[in-house]
Design a protein around this motif. Structure first.
Motif, PDB file in Angstrom:
ATOM      1  N   SER A   1      19.376   6.757 -32.931  1.00 48.66           N
ATOM      2  CA  SER A   1      20.152   5.548 -32.660  1.00 48.66           C
ATOM      3  C   SER A   1      21.568   5.799 -33.139  1.00 48.66           C
ATOM      4  N   ILE A   2      22.539   5.436 -32.309  1.00 48.03           N
ATOM      5  CA  ILE A   2      23.946   5.589 -32.679  1.00 48.03           C
ATOM      6  C   ILE A   2      24.650   4.254 -32.470  1.00 48.03           C
ATOM      7  N   ARG A   3      25.423   3.842 -33.469  1.00 47.11           N
ATOM      8  CA  ARG A   3      26.268   2.655 -33.357  1.00 47.11           C
ATOM      9  C   ARG A   3      27.692   3.064 -33.699  1.00 47.11           C
ATOM     10  N   ALA A   4      28.650   2.472 -33.021  1.00 47.58           N
ATOM     11  CA  ALA A   4      30.033   2.876 -33.224  1.00 47.58           C
ATOM     12  C   ALA A   4      30.966   1.684 -33.160  1.00 47.58           C
ATOM     13  N   ALA A   5      31.978   1.712 -34.005  1.00 48.10           N
ATOM     14  CA  ALA A   5      33.138   0.836 -33.904  1.00 48.10           C
ATOM     15  C   ALA A   5      34.321   1.743 -33.599  1.00 48.10           C
ATOM     16  N   GLN A   6      35.006   1.477 -32.525  1.00 43.11           N
ATOM     17  CA  GLN A   6      36.002   2.422 -32.001  1.00 43.11           C
ATOM     18  C   GLN A   6      37.016   2.850 -33.057  1.00 43.11           C
TER      19      GLN A   6
ATOM     20  N   LEU B   1      31.144   5.734 -37.134  1.00 43.94           N
ATOM     21  CA  LEU B   1      29.969   6.176 -36.374  1.00 43.94           C
ATOM     22  C   LEU B   1      28.769   6.168 -37.317  1.00 43.94           C
ATOM     23  N   TRP B   2      27.686   5.519 -36.877  1.00 42.21           N
ATOM     24  CA  TRP B   2      26.456   5.441 -37.662  1.00 42.21           C
ATOM     25  C   TRP B   2      25.341   6.070 -36.847  1.00 42.21           C
ATOM     26  N   VAL B   3      24.603   7.001 -37.464  1.00 44.05           N
ATOM     27  CA  VAL B   3      23.578   7.748 -36.749  1.00 44.05           C
ATOM     28  C   VAL B   3      22.283   7.723 -37.550  1.00 44.05           C
ATOM     29  N   SER B   4      21.181   7.410 -36.883  1.00 46.26           N
ATOM     30  CA  SER B   4      19.853   7.482 -37.482  1.00 46.26           C
ATOM     31  C   SER B   4      18.977   8.339 -36.590  1.00 46.26           C
ATOM     32  N   VAL B   5      18.382   9.392 -37.173  1.00 42.43           N
ATOM     33  CA  VAL B   5      17.545  10.327 -36.405  1.00 42.43           C
ATOM     34  C   VAL B   5      16.107  10.186 -36.883  1.00 42.43           C
ATOM     35  N   GLN B   6      15.189  10.004 -35.924  1.00 40.24           N
ATOM     36  CA  GLN B   6      13.780   9.787 -36.253  1.00 40.24           C
ATOM     37  C   GLN B   6      12.890  10.800 -35.532  1.00 40.24           C
TER      38      GLN B   6
ATOM     39  N   GLU C   1      12.328   7.945 -39.929  1.00 36.65           N
ATOM     40  CA  GLU C   1      13.702   8.424 -40.076  1.00 36.65           C
ATOM     41  C   GLU C   1      13.750   9.584 -41.073  1.00 36.65           C
ATOM     42  N   PHE C   2      14.382  10.686 -40.671  1.00 35.86           N
ATOM     43  CA  PHE C   2      14.559  11.800 -41.608  1.00 35.86           C
ATOM     44  C   PHE C   2      16.023  12.118 -41.857  1.00 35.86           C
ATOM     45  N   LEU C   3      16.944  11.467 -41.123  1.00 31.49           N
ATOM     46  CA  LEU C   3      18.366  11.732 -41.324  1.00 31.49           C
ATOM     47  C   LEU C   3      19.145  10.461 -40.993  1.00 31.49           C
ATOM     48  N   ARG C   4      20.073  10.096 -41.876  1.00 33.59           N
ATOM     49  CA  ARG C   4      20.972   8.980 -41.602  1.00 33.59           C
ATOM     50  C   ARG C   4      22.387   9.411 -41.955  1.00 33.59           C
ATOM     51  N   CYS C   5      23.325   9.139 -41.053  1.00 33.19           N
ATOM     52  CA  CYS C   5      24.705   9.607 -41.226  1.00 33.19           C
ATOM     53  C   CYS C   5      25.679   8.452 -41.024  1.00 33.19           C
ATOM     54  N   ARG C   6      26.779   8.534 -41.735  1.00 31.29           N
ATOM     55  CA  ARG C   6      27.863   7.561 -41.587  1.00 31.29           C
ATOM     56  C   ARG C   6      29.182   8.327 -41.577  1.00 31.29           C
ATOM     57  N   PHE C   7      29.844   8.308 -40.419  1.00 32.93           N
ATOM     58  CA  PHE C   7      31.096   9.041 -40.257  1.00 32.93           C
ATOM     59  C   PHE C   7      32.260   8.061 -40.171  1.00 32.93           C
ATOM     60  N   THR C   8      33.293   8.305 -40.951  1.00 33.22           N
ATOM     61  CA  THR C   8      34.549   7.573 -40.870  1.00 33.22           C
ATOM     62  C   THR C   8      35.654   8.587 -40.585  1.00 33.22           C
TER      63      THR C   8
ATOM     64  N   HIS D   1      35.067  -1.736 -27.928  1.00 33.16           N
ATOM     65  CA  HIS D   1      35.121  -2.229 -29.299  1.00 33.16           C
ATOM     66  C   HIS D   1      33.924  -1.678 -30.072  1.00 33.16           C
ATOM     67  N   TYR D   2      32.712  -1.917 -29.510  1.00 28.67           N
ATOM     68  CA  TYR D   2      31.484  -1.511 -30.177  1.00 28.67           C
ATOM     69  C   TYR D   2      30.536  -0.869 -29.166  1.00 28.67           C
ATOM     70  N   LEU D   3      29.756   0.081 -29.644  1.00 28.12           N
ATOM     71  CA  LEU D   3      28.789   0.790 -28.821  1.00 28.12           C
ATOM     72  C   LEU D   3      27.481   0.900 -29.590  1.00 28.12           C
ATOM     73  N   SER D   4      26.368   0.701 -28.874  1.00 29.47           N
ATOM     74  CA  SER D   4      25.048   0.918 -29.448  1.00 29.47           C
ATOM     75  C   SER D   4      24.209   1.655 -28.421  1.00 29.47           C
ATOM     76  N   THR D   5      23.609   2.768 -28.824  1.00 23.08           N
ATOM     77  CA  THR D   5      22.869   3.575 -27.863  1.00 23.08           C
ATOM     78  C   THR D   5      21.635   4.196 -28.506  1.00 23.08           C
ATOM     79  N   LYS D   6      20.597   4.388 -27.692  1.00 20.20           N
ATOM     80  CA  LYS D   6      19.397   5.118 -28.076  1.00 20.20           C
ATOM     81  C   LYS D   6      19.406   6.450 -27.328  1.00 20.20           C
ATOM     82  N   LEU D   7      18.933   7.506 -27.981  1.00 22.19           N
ATOM     83  CA  LEU D   7      18.975   8.826 -27.382  1.00 22.19           C
ATOM     84  C   LEU D   7      17.696   9.605 -27.624  1.00 22.19           C
TER      85      LEU D   7
END
Length: 252
Positions: free
Chosen positions: A66-71, A75-80, A85-92, A44-50
């Protein structure tokens, strides 16, 4: 909230070089039509650090993300880097929103335009597959199989996947795009068993080889290493705003 509502409808459930990707042979002895046992990781949901390692022809850097996802929804991505943080993304499934804090630029991409920009066919399903480690598209009986471990999946006349399966999970994904003269290679390793009793690849080595407008061949490497993996029971937050003071770039 839309992503959370949509996700609840589902049931619970060192970089490798690009290898030559050859289309399945017309010889019936070389490839057959069948179905392999390929496990799909349901969630259903995923949260991960990379940890991230990036390299292209002009630059290289290391960062965390950091990536968070709802299947199948978001997809939500934050790159630090150094905690900033220098990049934030939101994919649908329809579009990609990217806030580049370093250059104060806000991008709104359709996947057709994003594919043209990157030089390789990109979709939401592909991005989710890269994070989770599933096949980029469902395996069906119309796929060709070779050596009882390699699945050839056509996308269209110019694009197809060559997926290598090991122990019922994808081990190596290779995308060939003859029209764009590009290849995408994804090697998966360092497996961990999830609460869903499915193996998850903690390390993913991604290599993109593509032809530039000047007809040169460029390479991009991306190494992802999951350092923390969680499966929230409740929908996580996906904070994002339009950043009106940034330069707006919209392309579909």
């Amino acid at each position: 909230m839309v992503a959370c509502k949509s996700a609840r409808q589902h049931s619970t459930p060192t970089t490798a070089p690009v290898q030559a990707v050859n289309a399945p042979s017309s010889n019936p002895d070389a490839a057959r039509t069948s179905v392999l046992n390929v496990q799909k990781l349901p969630f259903h949901y995923l949260s991960t650090k990379l940890k991230i390692r990036y390299e292209d022809e002009a630059s290289s850097f290391s960062a965390t993300a950091s990536i968070r996802a709802a299947q199948d929804s978001l997809l939500w991505v934050s790159v630090q880097k150094l905690g900033i943080e220098f990049l934030r993304c939101r994919f649908t499934p329809d579009s990609a929103l990217i806030a580049d804090h370093y250059n104060h630029t806000f991008y709104t991409w359709g996947y057709a335009a994003l594919s043209k920009e990157l030089g390789v066919t990109v979709s939401y399903d592909l991005l989710q597959a890269l994070v989770v480690g599933n096949l980029p598209q469902p395996h069906t009986q119309s796929d060709s199989i070779a050596n009882d471990s390699t699945v050839f999946q056509p996308v269209n006349d110019d694009v197809f996947w060559k997926n290598i399966i090991a122990n019922t999970r994808p081990k190596h994904l290779l995308l060939s795009d003859t029209a764009r003269k590009s290849e995408l290679s994804v090697a998966l390793s360092s497996w961990q068993t999830t609460p869903q009793n499915v193996n998850f690849a903690l390390q993913k080595n991604i290599h993109l080889q593509y032809q530039t407008q000047s007809l040169d061949t460029d390479h991009t490497y991306l190494q992802l290493e999951h350092t923390r993996l969680e499966w929230p029971s409740q929908c996580p937050e996906f904070p994002f705003k339009a950043y009106p003071n940034y330069k707006q770039v919209k392309s579909f």
